[in-house]
Design an enzyme around this catalytic site. Structure first.
Site, PDB file in Angstrom:
ATOM      1  N   ASP A  42      24.666  33.672 -10.692  1.00 36.68           N
ATOM      2  CA  ASP A  42      23.898  34.655  -9.924  1.00 36.68           C
ATOM      3  C   ASP A  42      24.836  35.717  -9.337  1.00 36.68           C
ATOM      4  O   ASP A  42      24.387  36.659  -8.680  1.00 36.68           O
ATOM      5  CB  ASP A  42      23.015  33.999  -8.854  1.00 36.68           C
ATOM      6  CG  ASP A  42      23.794  33.159  -7.872  1.00 36.68           C
ATOM      7  OD1 ASP A  42      25.026  33.049  -8.003  1.00 36.68           O
ATOM      8  OD2 ASP A  42      23.162  32.593  -6.948  1.00 36.68           O
ATOM      9  N   SER A  43      26.138  35.589  -9.629  1.00 36.66           N
ATOM     10  CA  SER A  43      27.078  36.675  -9.332  1.00 36.66           C
ATOM     11  C   SER A  43      26.700  37.925 -10.120  1.00 36.66           C
ATOM     12  O   SER A  43      27.198  39.017  -9.838  1.00 36.66           O
ATOM     13  CB  SER A  43      28.519  36.259  -9.651  1.00 36.66           C
ATOM     14  OG  SER A  43      28.598  35.700 -10.947  1.00 36.66           O
ATOM     15  N   ASP A  89      22.481  29.713 -13.331  1.00 37.73           N
ATOM     16  CA  ASP A  89      22.298  29.555 -11.892  1.00 37.73           C
ATOM     17  C   ASP A  89      20.829  29.690 -11.531  1.00 37.73           C
ATOM     18  O   ASP A  89      20.160  30.642 -11.975  1.00 37.73           O
ATOM     19  CB  ASP A  89      23.046  30.681 -11.150  1.00 37.73           C
ATOM     20  CG  ASP A  89      24.308  30.179 -10.467  1.00 37.73           C
ATOM     21  OD1 ASP A  89      24.381  28.976 -10.139  1.00 37.73           O
ATOM     22  OD2 ASP A  89      25.214  30.995 -10.279  1.00 37.73           O
ATOM     23  N   LYS A 141      22.228  25.307 -12.494  1.00 36.48           N
ATOM     24  CA  LYS A 141      23.159  25.032 -11.387  1.00 36.48           C
ATOM     25  C   LYS A 141      22.476  25.363 -10.067  1.00 36.48           C
ATOM     26  O   LYS A 141      21.795  26.390  -9.967  1.00 36.48           O
ATOM     27  CB  LYS A 141      24.441  25.860 -11.531  1.00 36.48           C
ATOM     28  CG  LYS A 141      25.408  25.664 -10.354  1.00 36.48           C
ATOM     29  CD  LYS A 141      26.810  26.152 -10.648  1.00 36.48           C
ATOM     30  CE  LYS A 141      27.029  27.622 -10.448  1.00 36.48           C
ATOM     31  NZ  LYS A 141      26.798  28.107  -9.066  1.00 36.48           N
ATOM     32  N   GLU A 154      23.037  25.234  -5.620  1.00 41.72           N
ATOM     33  CA  GLU A 154      23.993  25.110  -4.512  1.00 41.72           C
ATOM     34  C   GLU A 154      23.459  24.138  -3.462  1.00 41.72           C
ATOM     35  O   GLU A 154      22.298  24.245  -3.062  1.00 41.72           O
ATOM     36  CB  GLU A 154      24.217  26.484  -3.857  1.00 41.72           C
ATOM     37  CG  GLU A 154      24.884  27.483  -4.774  1.00 41.72           C
ATOM     38  CD  GLU A 154      25.093  28.854  -4.125  1.00 41.72           C
ATOM     39  OE1 GLU A 154      24.863  29.000  -2.905  1.00 41.72           O
ATOM     40  OE2 GLU A 154      25.502  29.771  -4.852  1.00 41.72           O
ATOM     41  N   GLU A 211      33.862  25.401  -4.627  1.00 40.57           N
ATOM     42  CA  GLU A 211      34.303  26.789  -4.421  1.00 40.57           C
ATOM     43  C   GLU A 211      35.060  26.938  -3.103  1.00 40.57           C
ATOM     44  O   GLU A 211      34.577  26.553  -2.034  1.00 40.57           O
ATOM     45  CB  GLU A 211      33.081  27.736  -4.449  1.00 40.57           C
ATOM     46  CG  GLU A 211      33.493  29.190  -4.238  1.00 40.57           C
ATOM     47  CD  GLU A 211      32.449  30.206  -4.703  1.00 40.57           C
ATOM     48  OE1 GLU A 211      31.433  29.827  -5.306  1.00 40.57           O
ATOM     49  OE2 GLU A 211      32.686  31.402  -4.448  1.00 40.57           O
TER      50      GLU A 211
HETATM   51  O1  KIV Z   1      27.544  32.910  -9.603  1.00 40.96           O
HETATM   52  C1  KIV Z   1      28.684  32.593  -9.982  1.00 40.96           C
HETATM   53  O2  KIV Z   1      29.363  33.349 -10.688  1.00 40.96           O
HETATM   54  C2  KIV Z   1      29.191  31.293  -9.556  1.00 40.96           C
HETATM   55  C3  KIV Z   1      30.609  30.963  -9.892  1.00 40.96           C
HETATM   56  C4  KIV Z   1      31.565  31.895  -9.314  1.00 40.96           C
HETATM   57  C5  KIV Z   1      30.939  29.551  -9.604  1.00 40.96           C
HETATM   58  O3  KIV Z   1      28.492  30.539  -8.980  1.00 40.96           O
END
Ligand code: KIV
Length: 277
Positions: free
Chosen positions: A53-54, A96, A126, A128, A195
């Site tokens: 989600d980056s 994510d 994924k 959190e 992280e």
């Molecule tokens: O969203 C992302 O890119 C991440 C990684 C940096 C672990 O969660």
């Protein structure tokens, strides 16, 4: 037909990641958000591609990961899966789950995880969090959807913590993180991202789990490493955190190329007769 079977045999699975941990073989993970980059990463031999989600930051220009929607994540995920399939098909693809797509209830989380998995052929989602989402991880994995956990600095909670500084530096928080990691494993996750936590703690978590740990700013003691692909390529001129190894300065390279192109067009030297019909 034969080559399809061979491609599938080579595809990285959750089982393969467990084997890698038990053999001490490190796991390489990078983010990707589009078809072209996914092709390059798969061809170069990356084990896992994370559709992070980056994307909210590095693709869409938001300040945080919070604004990205489930539809946008699915859009990126589809492109990445197509990229991997267009190459060797080896890389595992993890998506994510965006902010508020899994926090309201485990039922809604399951519905959204199912939606993500049904839209394309990705491998896992994924999420959190630790103990607070244990029930959610269990429900999602119970129906057969692999879950990667994410502890330490959790960017979706940035407004709660107010900074991106290193997490779990104090003993109480470190103990909680260790406990959360065990809970994430017991709930059924196949791996967990750690992280921005002290290396010593990450190594301890890694030793105490049977599932692989994937570090980002968590030292060399993790079973694997993940970075944002834009960061290793040097696409952002301003972002240079300590945990990133920048392998190229593509921001400068691309800037120079575009500058040259602009001059060539303005000077009338592009296209040449060889580049024309
Ligand atoms: O969203 C992302 O890119 C991440 C990684 C940096 C672990 O969660």
């Amino acid at each position: 037909m034969e080559s399809t079977v061979q491609q599938k045999a080579a595809h990285v699975t959750t089982r393969r990641l467990l084997d890698m941990k038990s053999k001490g073989e490190k796991i390489s993970v990078l983010t990707a958000y589009d078809y072209t980059m996914a092709r390059i990463l798969d061809r170069a031999g990356i084990d896992v591609i994370l559709v992070g989600d980056s994307a909210s930051n590095v693709f869409s220009g938001h300040n945080t990961t919070l604004p990205i929607t489930i539809e946008e994540m699915i859009y990126h995920a589809k492109a990445v899966v197509r990229g991997v399939q267009a190459e060797t098909g080896r890389s595992m693809v993890v998506i994510d789950m965006p902010f508020m797509s899994y926090q309201l209830s485990s039922e809604e989380a399951l519905r959204n995880a199912g939606k993500i998995m049904k839209e394309h052929e990705c491998d896992a989602v994924k999420l959190e969090g630790g103990r607070l989402i244990a029930e959610t991880i269990k429900r999602i994995t119970d129906v057969g959807i692999p879950v990667m956990g994410h502890l330490g600095l959790m960017p979706q909670s940035i407004y709660k913590y107010g900074s991106y500084k290193v997490r779990a530096q104090e003993e109480r928080e470190a103990e909680q993180l260790l406990e959360d990691a065990r809970i994430v494993e017991e709930s059924g996750a196949f791996a967990v991202v750690l992280e921005k936590i002290p290396s010593k703690l990450a190594a301890e978590v890694t030793r105490s789990l049977t599932i692989p740990t994937i570090g980002i700013g968590a030292g060399a003691g993790c079973d694997g490493q993940v970075l944002v692909v834009n960061d290793i390529l040097g696409l952002d001129r301003e972002f240079h955190p300590r945990f990133v190894r920048q392998y190229a300065d593509l921001s400068t390279v691309i800037g120079n190329v575009v500058g040259q192109y602009v001059r060539d067009v303005k000077d009338g030297v592009f296209p040449s007769s060889d580049e024309s019909y």
